[in-house]
Design a protein around this motif. Structure first.
Motif, short mmCIF file in Angstrom:
data_model
loop_
_atom_site.label_atom_id
_atom_site.label_comp_id
_atom_site.label_asym_id
_atom_site.label_seq_id
_atom_site.Cartn_x
_atom_site.Cartn_y
_atom_site.Cartn_z
N ARG A 91 50.48 32.49 44.70
CA ARG A 91 51.57 32.83 45.62
C ARG A 91 51.17 33.87 46.66
N TYR A 92 50.00 34.47 46.52
CA TYR A 92 49.58 35.55 47.41
C TYR A 92 48.65 35.01 48.49
N GLU A 118 45.58 48.35 53.74
CA GLU A 118 46.39 47.18 53.37
C GLU A 118 45.90 46.58 52.05
N TYR A 119 44.58 46.56 51.86
CA TYR A 119 44.07 46.07 50.58
C TYR A 119 44.54 46.96 49.44
N TRP A 120 44.46 48.28 49.64
CA TRP A 120 44.89 49.22 48.59
C TRP A 120 46.35 48.95 48.20
N ARG A 121 47.22 48.74 49.21
CA ARG A 121 48.62 48.44 48.91
C ARG A 121 48.74 47.12 48.15
N PHE A 122 47.96 46.11 48.54
CA PHE A 122 47.98 44.83 47.84
C PHE A 122 47.57 45.01 46.38
N ARG A 126 50.66 44.51 43.98
CA ARG A 126 50.69 43.12 43.53
C ARG A 126 49.67 42.83 42.43
N LEU A 127 48.40 43.05 42.74
CA LEU A 127 47.34 42.62 41.83
C LEU A 127 47.43 43.31 40.47
N ILE A 130 50.36 42.47 37.98
CA ILE A 130 50.40 41.21 37.22
C ILE A 130 50.22 41.57 35.74
N GLU A 131 51.13 41.10 34.94
CA GLU A 131 51.18 41.45 33.52
C GLU A 131 49.87 41.17 32.77
N THR A 132 49.18 40.14 33.17
CA THR A 132 47.97 39.72 32.44
C THR A 132 46.69 40.41 32.93
N VAL A 133 46.79 41.29 33.94
CA VAL A 133 45.62 41.97 34.48
C VAL A 133 45.40 43.28 33.74
N LYS A 134 44.20 43.42 33.18
CA LYS A 134 43.84 44.65 32.47
C LYS A 134 43.11 45.62 33.42
N GLU A 135 42.19 45.08 34.23
CA GLU A 135 41.36 45.93 35.07
C GLU A 135 40.92 45.17 36.31
N VAL A 136 40.78 45.90 37.43
CA VAL A 136 40.29 45.32 38.67
C VAL A 136 39.17 46.22 39.20
N LYS A 137 38.04 45.61 39.51
CA LYS A 137 36.93 46.32 40.15
C LYS A 137 36.72 45.65 41.50
N THR A 138 36.61 46.46 42.53
CA THR A 138 36.60 45.96 43.90
C THR A 138 35.26 46.18 44.58
#
Length: 153
Positions: A91-92, A118-122, A126-127, A130-138
């Motif tokens: 959906r994104y 804008e990426y930081w806000r996203f 949003r990212l 998400i309930e199923t997201v444990k960790e994000v590395k960018t």
């Protein structure tokens, strides 16, 4: 899945380079008369080999020049978790590609935004919500060394 012959491959290669060429131009390029060429293109479309035609837009010139690769780790690796993540991420519009992977992360996303803020806000709104997201590395893409949408057919 249809078996592609050499003529099908020539058609696909030509259309990958320029999908806007006329059927007459395509037929001449691949060595067919126009009617059989059009028939083959239609068969490739009907079989799903050719899914759709798109315009490739220069993101920087269109105001969305920041490209980020986000490596996402899920809370669990269950089918339900994966499906829920995919359903949400589709959906994104900022997410232009999503690959489920093996290894240290569960998914790699290509995300396009106007700038780092804008990426930081996203990511924050949003990212990571998400309930199923444990960790994000960018990883921020500094330069695109090669970008091709042509498959080696």
């Amino acid at each position: 899945m249809p078996k592609l012959d050499d003529t099908d491959r020539r058609i696909i290669r030509a259309l990958q380079q320029n999908a806007r060429m006329s059927n007459l131009e395509l037929a001449a390029k691949v060595g067919l008369s126009p009617s059989p060429c059009l028939r083959r293109v239609r068969l490739l479309e009907e079989a799903g080999v050719i899914e759709r035609y798109v315009a490739i837009v220069n993101g920087e010139k269109a105001g969305v020049g920041l490209v980020v690769l986000a490596r996402v780790q899920f809370t669990t690796q269950s089918t339900d978790t994966t499906l829920q993540f995919l359903e949400t991420i589709r959906r994104y519009p900022e997410v232009t590609e999503c690959f489920l992977t093996t290894g240290e992360c569960d998914a790699v996303l290509k995300i396009v935004t106007a700038d780092l803020h804008e990426y930081w806000r996203f990511q924050a709104n949003r990212l990571t919500s998400i309930e199923t997201v444990k960790e994000v590395k960018t990883d921020v893409v500094m330069e695109v060394g090669k970008q091709s949408f042509e498959l080696p057919i």
